[in-house]
Design a protein around this motif. Structure first.
Motif, PDB file in Angstrom:
ATOM      1  N   CYS A 313      28.382  38.940  50.649  1.00 24.65           N
ATOM      2  CA  CYS A 313      28.732  38.216  49.439  1.00 24.65           C
ATOM      3  C   CYS A 313      30.241  38.219  49.234  1.00 24.65           C
ATOM      4  N   ALA A 314      30.676  37.707  48.090  1.00 22.66           N
ATOM      5  CA  ALA A 314      32.108  37.503  47.844  1.00 22.66           C
ATOM      6  C   ALA A 314      32.822  38.734  47.296  1.00 22.66           C
ATOM      7  N   CYS A 329      31.036  35.278  56.001  1.00 20.33           N
ATOM      8  CA  CYS A 329      30.961  35.740  54.618  1.00 20.33           C
ATOM      9  C   CYS A 329      29.825  34.986  53.935  1.00 20.33           C
ATOM     10  N   GLY A 331      26.907  33.514  51.388  1.00 23.62           N
ATOM     11  CA  GLY A 331      26.836  32.907  50.073  1.00 23.62           C
ATOM     12  C   GLY A 331      25.392  32.629  49.715  1.00 23.62           C
ATOM     13  N   GLY A 332      25.134  31.476  49.169  1.00 20.07           N
ATOM     14  CA  GLY A 332      23.793  31.126  48.731  1.00 20.07           C
ATOM     15  C   GLY A 332      22.960  30.523  49.834  1.00 20.07           C
ATOM     16  N   ARG A 346      31.692  25.990  56.931  1.00 16.32           N
ATOM     17  CA  ARG A 346      30.488  26.568  56.335  1.00 16.32           C
ATOM     18  C   ARG A 346      29.360  26.346  57.328  1.00 16.32           C
TER      19      ARG A 346
END
Length: 363
Positions: A313-314, A329, A331-332, A346
């Motif tokens: 996550c961030a 990294c 994310g969703g 991404r």
């Protein structure tokens, strides 16, 4: 890179064992011993992860012939694992086995062992005396049962079996001998190998037998092997696990690396995950590690290799990503791919590993 305890030097095929050679990693194939295709594929997979020597079960003469076929397809030496029938050992020697493992507790009359020793000597095939607590000779097992199964008594029994059969082999003028004497008890294993290191100059093959599934088995092996190797005891190792042979190899390699006995390889930084995680960090990190390891071995274990981070996550992801050569990294449901500290794309969870490797090949 090597054991500090000086032992006899011998070779299993092209692999040097003992005599100051680097400590080697072994595993045992668990595919059908009559299926050359499956065995060769499994052994090649293990070799790509750093395995130096592979053992195959040889329960009958047909399996010995299969070993010969596998040997023609793979690059690392093969050990024939023999129990009950000494004729399987003779067949394996003829088929081209690079080494034998004989179990003193079930191989049969000593005259049969002597015949195997003579055949192995003629072909230059080393023999591992592979003692196991679960299959000791009857007289030694009875003596142990009467004494009680403490680590010290277990060590007495295992060493007695190993030294008895060493005397048989040496009585035939056969000296290319490796010894293993394995128990499932960590403390008994340590005690046994400490004693063997004082009793003989034969190379020692270390391992905790029947150690268990992946996590407990790795821990038990890491403790026992770590202690012994740090004392300069051990020339070759197997991390026995109720798991795929590739897992044994990875664990063995990491144990040697942690002690400075094998060059460092790929290092993946990954987060422990938490409730914010929306991607499979564990699965992606494990696959990245394995693919990087295969690339590392294929390239001849170079001194430099990319640093890779797989983060969930961030919170810490961007910071770790900026300090890595390549990073993911999370994310969703997908990842941001970083290269040399900068975000470049991404990528989906499905494509994350292949994207990391696409960049890793350029380092």
């Amino acid at each position: 890179m090597s054991s500090s305890r000086r032992t006899r030097a011998l070779k299993a095929g092209s692999l040097a064992i003992g005599g100051g050679a680097p400590v080697s990693v072994q595993t045992m194939a668990n595919a059908d011993p009559h299926d050359a295709d499956a065995l060769a594929a499994q052994i090649e997979s293990c070799a790509a992860l750093g395995c130096d020597l592979a053992r195959l079960a040889v329960p009958d003469v047909e399996a010995a012939k299969t070993l010969g076929e596998v040997k023609r397809r793979v690059q690392i030496p093969l050990v024939a694992d023999i129990h009950f029938d000494y004729r399987c050992a003779l067949a394996a020697i003829e088929a081209g086995a690079d080494a034998l493992r004989l179990n003193p507790g079930n191989i049969g009359p000593l005259d049969c062992v002597r015949e195997v020793a003579r055949a192995a000597k003629e072909k230059g095939v080393p023999i591992r005396i592979g003692v196991n607590l679960g299959s000791l000779e009857r007289d030694i097992a009875e003596k142990l049962a009467a004494a009680g199964r403490t680590p010290a008594h277990i060590a007495d029994a295992l060493c007695e079996s190993a030294m008895r059969h060493l005397s048989v082999l040496e009585g035939e003028g056969f000296r290319d001998v490796v010894i293993s004497a394995k128990a499932s008890d960590t403390l008994a294993t340590i005690e046994t190998y400490r004693r063997l290191s004082e009793l003989t100059d034969c190379p020692l093959h270390l391992g905790v037998t029947e150690a268990g599934t992946l996590l407990p088995g790795t821990v038990r092996n890491a403790v026992a092997l770590g202690v012994l190797l740090s004392e300069g005891i051990g020339d070759t190792i197997r991390v026995s696990l109720t798991a795929a042979p590739e897992k044994e190899v990875r664990a063995g390699v990491e144990i040697l690396r942690s002690l400075g006995l094998r060059p460092n390889g790929p290092a993946v930084t990954s987060c422990p995950t938490c409730g914010r995680t929306r991607v499979d960090v564990s699965g992606v990190a494990a696959r990245v590690e394995e693919e990087l390891e295969r690339l590392f071995v294929a390239r001849g274990r170079p001194a430099g290799f990319p640093r890779v981070a797989v983060m969930g996550c961030a919170v810490n992801g961007p910071g770790e990503a900026k300090g890595a050569d390549i990073a993911l990294c999370g994310g969703g449901g997908d990842f941001v791919l970083y290269v040399k500290g900068s975000p470049v794309a991404r990528v989906s969870e499905k494509d994350a590993v292949s994207e990391v490797m696409r960049h890793a090949v350029h380092y």
